[in-house]
Motif scaffolding. Structure first.
Motif, PDB file in Angstrom:
ATOM      1  N   ALA A 126       0.840  -1.212   0.000  1.00  0.00           N
ATOM      2  CA  ALA A 126       0.000   0.000   0.000  1.00  0.00           C
ATOM      3  C   ALA A 126       0.874   1.260   0.000  1.00  0.00           C
ATOM      4  N   ASP A 127       1.996   1.208   0.690  1.00  0.00           N
ATOM      5  CA  ASP A 127       2.904   2.367   0.732  1.00  0.00           C
ATOM      6  C   ASP A 127       3.523   2.614  -0.650  1.00  0.00           C
ATOM      7  N   ILE A 128       3.984   1.536  -1.279  1.00  0.00           N
ATOM      8  CA  ILE A 128       4.572   1.681  -2.625  1.00  0.00           C
ATOM      9  C   ILE A 128       3.550   2.322  -3.568  1.00  0.00           C
ATOM     10  N   GLY A 135      -2.281   3.318   7.375  1.00  0.00           N
ATOM     11  CA  GLY A 135      -2.917   4.635   7.381  1.00  0.00           C
ATOM     12  C   GLY A 135      -3.193   5.114   5.955  1.00  0.00           C
ATOM     13  N   LEU A 136      -2.228   4.887   5.064  1.00  0.00           N
ATOM     14  CA  LEU A 136      -2.394   5.298   3.663  1.00  0.00           C
ATOM     15  C   LEU A 136      -3.522   4.518   2.989  1.00  0.00           C
ATOM     16  N   ALA A 137      -3.574   3.214   3.281  1.00  0.00           N
ATOM     17  CA  ALA A 137      -4.602   2.371   2.655  1.00  0.00           C
ATOM     18  C   ALA A 137      -6.000   2.816   3.090  1.00  0.00           C
ATOM     19  N   THR A 139       0.910   1.817  11.723  1.00  0.00           N
ATOM     20  CA  THR A 139       1.746   1.455  10.569  1.00  0.00           C
ATOM     21  C   THR A 139       1.399   2.374   9.396  1.00  0.00           C
ATOM     22  N   HIS A 140       2.439   3.022   8.883  1.00  0.00           N
ATOM     23  CA  HIS A 140       2.292   4.041   7.836  1.00  0.00           C
ATOM     24  C   HIS A 140       1.447   3.567   6.643  1.00  0.00           C
ATOM     25  N   GLY A 141       1.766   2.394   6.114  1.00  0.00           N
ATOM     26  CA  GLY A 141       1.059   1.905   4.925  1.00  0.00           C
ATOM     27  C   GLY A 141      -0.407   1.622   5.198  1.00  0.00           C
ATOM     28  N   VAL A 151      -1.633  12.682   0.072  1.00  0.00           N
ATOM     29  CA  VAL A 151      -2.133  11.797   1.135  1.00  0.00           C
ATOM     30  C   VAL A 151      -1.098  11.592   2.242  1.00  0.00           C
ATOM     31  N   HIS A 152       0.188  11.544   1.876  1.00  0.00           N
ATOM     32  CA  HIS A 152       1.220  11.329   2.900  1.00  0.00           C
ATOM     33  C   HIS A 152       1.182  12.364   4.034  1.00  0.00           C
ATOM     34  N   PRO A 153       1.054  13.659   3.711  1.00  0.00           N
ATOM     35  CA  PRO A 153       1.005  14.613   4.828  1.00  0.00           C
ATOM     36  C   PRO A 153      -0.176  14.343   5.777  1.00  0.00           C
ATOM     37  N   SER A 201       0.999   4.104  -2.889  1.00  0.00           N
ATOM     38  CA  SER A 201       0.729   5.495  -2.531  1.00  0.00           C
ATOM     39  C   SER A 201       1.830   6.417  -3.056  1.00  0.00           C
ATOM     40  N   HIS A 202       3.085   5.983  -2.937  1.00  0.00           N
ATOM     41  CA  HIS A 202       4.181   6.815  -3.457  1.00  0.00           C
ATOM     42  C   HIS A 202       4.004   7.062  -4.956  1.00  0.00           C
ATOM     43  N   VAL A 203       3.627   6.014  -5.663  1.00  0.00           N
ATOM     44  CA  VAL A 203       3.424   6.163  -7.108  1.00  0.00           C
ATOM     45  C   VAL A 203       2.301   7.169  -7.378  1.00  0.00           C
TER      46      VAL A 203
HETATM   47 ZN   LIG Z   1       5.207   6.352   2.395  1.00  0.00          ZN
END
Ligand SMILES: [Zn+2]
Length: 385
Positions: free
Chosen positions: A193-195, A283-285, A279-281, A265-267, A197-199
């Motif tokens: 999910a983190d990868i 939260g992003l998901a 866990t960061h990923g 979304v990261h901020p 999100s970065h994309v």
């Molecule tokens: Zn990230």
């Protein structure tokens, strides 16, 4: 396409048993290394022993900083700086995922900074010099192995801030996909999910760069192709290898070349993991589909529909909003396959800190793909409950 400078200088040793090159690499960068890692997993899976063996061959002396937190803390950075200075370390060897590597980056800069390292976390221009960093990657997620970013948390101020500086990019990264075989299902899923999100942070930009956006779509398709496989078959080499390489290319600057990129979304997520240490990923998901639904409008619908068609294979039709929404639903379904939490309530998060969190991340979102006010951010948090 806007003008850009291409400069992604990290040397990568990719594949099985590439650790065998570590003694040569260490030999190039120094004689005293600070080894930075998290918990004891590298001792259980043999990576720690392999590193010590390589250090012995190159006659590199090792001092250690262990116990780096999932969200690396300022206090740990300070501890690492002290150890590195006392040992007169000339290189930092980070072993692990983004947490260890980010912590190593802050230590690398901090060794040359007189004063509180938090100063340069909030103002990167204070970074003037840094020790070289070598990373040995053990999880595909943050991309820290090939980027110039370090995210540090300050428990006292409840802040989690990402700093960026060219001197923080690792000189060398060793990426052995077999090292990620033992990553838990939960961490594998949140890493994917983190990868992704970065994309998407680069993909959703006010301007297009056609080739870079095609790269972005390929990276997302790679995550979709292999994310579930790695989740279900932890020792599937091709899945782990593709995810590992995707993690690096998602954020090593390639995707943002030639276009203005300000993350969205990261901020918003960094506030969650700063306050709740989640866990960061994950939260992003949780946040990403709600952010998408919130910013979907007449001026963004075309981009969301393109993503839906090209990445998720949604059939085109006249109603582009329908296509765009179908893409968002596919993303949700994919996260569901990875058994990622879908609401903040599942993580015992309620509205208590939304106002303060939104106020803290609002400045970072003024230039985002769709500019968001404090009120907008609170609405996204609430929709994610
Ligand atoms: Zn990230």
């Amino acid at each position: 396409m806007q003008n850009f400078i291409y400069d992604i200088p990290t040397k990568v040793y990719f594949g099985k048993d590439q650790i065998q090159h570590l003694h040569t690499i260490l030999g190039e960068y120094g004689k005293k290394a600070l080894l930075v890692y998290g918990g004891g997993s590298i001792k259980r899976n043999g990576i720690y022993d392999a590193i010590l063996k390589e250090a012995e061959v190159s006659a590199t002396s090792i001092v250690e900083l262990s116990g780096v937190e999932a969200n690396p803390q300022l206090g740990t950075v300070k501890r690492g700086i002290k150890i590195a200075r006392e040992a007169q370390a000339d290189v930092i060897l980070a072993v692990g995922g983004g947490s260890s590597i980010d912590c190593a980056k802050a230590i690398a800069a901090g060794v040359y900074y007189d004063g509180n390292p938090w100063d340069f976390v909030i103002d990167e221009s204070k970074i003037t010099k840094a020790l070289p960093i070598i990373s040995v990657l053990t999880i595909a997620a943050t991309g820290s192995e090939m980027d110039h970013i370090s995210v540090i948390s300050n428990i006292e101020t409840q802040e989690k801030i990402g700093m960026r500086h060219p001197l923080l990019r690792p000189k060398v990264s060793i990426m052995d996909p077999t090292y990620t075989f033992s990553v838990s299902k939960y961490q594998s899923a949140s890493g994917t999910a983190d990868i992704m999100s970065h994309v998407m942070e680069s993909y959703f930009s006010k301007e297009e760069a056609y080739l870079q956006d095609q790269f972005a779509e390929s990276l997302l398709k790679t995550c979709i192709e292999f994310g579930v496989t790695a989740y279900n078959k932890p020792d599937h080499y091709e899945a782990r290898a593709n995810l590992m390489w995707a993690s690096s290319w998602a954020i090593n600057d390639l995707l943002k070349l030639g276009k203005p990129v300000a993350w969205s979304v990261h901020p918003i997520e960094h506030q969650l993991s700063a306050v709740y240490d989640i866990t960061h990923g994950v939260g992003l998901a949780i946040l990403t589909p709600h952010w998408m639904e919130y910013v979907l409008n007449d001026s963004t619908v075309e981009k969301f529909a393109t993503l839906a068609r090209n990445v998720w294979g949604v059939e085109d039709c006249e109603d582009q909003f329908k296509v765009a929404r179908a893409g968002i639903e596919r993303l949700k379904a994919f996260y569901h396959q990875l058994e990622l939490p879908t609401t903040l309530s599942q993580l015992d998060i309620d509205e208590t800190h939304f106002e303060a969190m939104a106020a803290k991340c609002e400045p970072a979102l003024k230039d985002a793909y769709v500019a968001l006010s404090k009120e907008d951010i609170i609405k996204i948090y609430k929709a994610s409950l």
